[in-house]
Design an enzyme around this catalytic site. Sequence first.
Site, PDB file in Angstrom:
ATOM      1  N   GLU A 132       0.840  -1.184   0.000  1.00  0.00           N
ATOM      2  CA  GLU A 132       0.000   0.000   0.000  1.00  0.00           C
ATOM      3  C   GLU A 132       0.882   1.243   0.000  1.00  0.00           C
ATOM      4  O   GLU A 132       1.738   1.399   0.873  1.00  0.00           O
ATOM      5  CB  GLU A 132      -0.894   0.047   1.241  1.00  0.00           C
ATOM      6  CG  GLU A 132      -2.034  -0.939   1.248  1.00  0.00           C
ATOM      7  CD  GLU A 132      -2.998  -0.688   2.401  1.00  0.00           C
ATOM      8  OE1 GLU A 132      -4.158  -1.099   2.269  1.00  0.00           O
ATOM      9  OE2 GLU A 132      -2.601  -0.075   3.414  1.00  0.00           O
ATOM     10  N   CYS A 133       0.671   2.122  -0.969  1.00  0.00           N
ATOM     11  CA  CYS A 133       1.348   3.408  -1.032  1.00  0.00           C
ATOM     12  C   CYS A 133       2.871   3.232  -0.941  1.00  0.00           C
ATOM     13  O   CYS A 133       3.494   2.805  -1.893  1.00  0.00           O
ATOM     14  CB  CYS A 133       0.806   4.346   0.039  1.00  0.00           C
ATOM     15  SG  CYS A 133       1.178   6.094  -0.272  1.00  0.00           S
ATOM     16  N   GLY A 134       3.476   3.528   0.193  1.00  0.00           N
ATOM     17  CA  GLY A 134       4.912   3.337   0.320  1.00  0.00           C
ATOM     18  C   GLY A 134       5.335   1.905   0.068  1.00  0.00           C
ATOM     19  O   GLY A 134       6.391   1.642  -0.529  1.00  0.00           O
TER      20      GLY A 134
END
Length: 437
Positions: A328-330
Site C-alpha cells: 500500500e502506497c509506500g
Amino acid sequence: MMLPPGLLISAPASGAGKTTLTLGLLRALGDQGLKVQPFKSGPDYIDPGFHHAASGRASVNLDSWAMGPGLIGQLIGAAEGADLVLAEGSMGLFDGVACPGETGSGASADIAALTGWPVVLVLDVSGQAQSAAAVAAGFAALREDVHLAGVVLNRVASPRHEALVRAGMQAAGIPVLGALPRLKSVEMPERHLGLVQAEEHAALERILSEAGRFVADHIDLRRLRASARPTARPGNAARRTPPPGQRIALARDAAFSFVYPHLLEGWRAAGAEILPFSPLADQAPDPSADVCWLPGGYPELHAGRLAEAENFRAALRAFAETRPVHGECGGYMAMGAGLIDKDGQRHRMAGLLGLVTSYEKRKMHLGYRLAELSAPLPGHTPGARLRGHEFHYSTILDQPDPPLARVTDANGAEVAETGSCRGRASGTFFHLIAEAT
C-alpha cells in the site's frame, strides 16, 4: 458494558489547534486518574499515534465516508472500560466531500451526530474579538443534529483580548470552556505528510507533559467533563474487512509504519497471526507466512537503505514466487523497479512490479478512493469494491503492469493511480479502510 460519555474536538478549519488541545486534554485528564479513550474522525493516520502516546490507549479512526454505521458502532466499542471519550475531528467541523459515501460525507459533524457527542469548538481568535461569537453561533446553528458544548479560545493575545472575546460569546449564549494563550513549545513540527510520527519525536514526552499542564491551567476541566453526553452506538453488527491470510508477514519499521489499527485488530479478531519484520534491518518475511503485506510509510526517506537491503529484496522476490505480496502506497513503491528521491537519485527497489515513482518534484495526491478490483488482492476477489484513502507526494513515472482496479475519487472521477499487479504481486496507492456495501 456501558460506553462512557464523549466529546468531539473540532474547529472551523485546519490549523486552529485541535491536535494540541486534544493531546493536552488526554494528558491532563489522564493525570487526574481518568481513563480517556481517543478516536480520530477521518482517515488521518498520524494523529492516532500521538493520541496513544498521550493517553496510553490505542486511538481508532472513525470515517463516515468509508465506513458503514455498523462498523463505526463496532469500533466505538474500543471505549468500553474508559471514563470518557475524546474524539478529534479533521479539517473543519462540516468539511467533507460532495458525494456521500457509506454513512456521510466524511465530515466530523457526521460522527458527532451518529454518536451524540457534543462538539468542543476550537477557535483561533487571533485578529478578532467579539466577531468570533458570530462564527461560533453559525456553527451552533448549522445542523440540528449536532450539539455545541462550547468553545475553547486559542491564541489569545492578552487578558484584554480574552475579555472582549468572552463578552461576545456571553452575548451570543455560547459557553466558553477555556482560553489558551499562544505557546510555541507545545506545537507539533510538520513534515511532508503532516505531523512527524509519534515514534520519531524525541521530545514527545516533554511536549505532552507540558501540553497537559498548559491545558489544565487554562481549561475548565470540570465544566468540560460535565458537557460530555452519553455515547450512542450506531448500526447493527457489520462484517469486518477479512484478513489477507492466516499468517501475515507485516513489514514494520520507520519506512513502513502505516496501516489502520482497526484493520490489524480486525485481522486478529478473525484469527489471523501477524508476523512483523523490518526491511530496513534487511530482514526477510517469515517463511511460515502465507501472505506478505507492505504497509505505507516513508520509503522515499530511506530509499538508499532499502536499495542496499539485499537479503530483504531477494527474500521478498522468492516469497512472491509461491505466495501473494501486497503493498500500500509506500509499500507499493518499494515493490516497484525504482524510486527516485528528492535529490533526483534513482534507487533500485524489489522489482516485483515495473512501477517507477519519483519524489523529486512533489505533487500532492489526496482524497478518498473507491476501487473495484480487476484482479485479486489478498483477502478479496475480482469485483470486490473497497474504500480507502490516498495521501502522498510521489508521482508515477512508469506503471507498465496491468491495473489492479478501476479507481475513482469521491466524486466518481477516475484517477490514474489504479494500482497494478504481476503474478502474485499487487499494490495500490490507496490505503484500505473498509469494504464498500
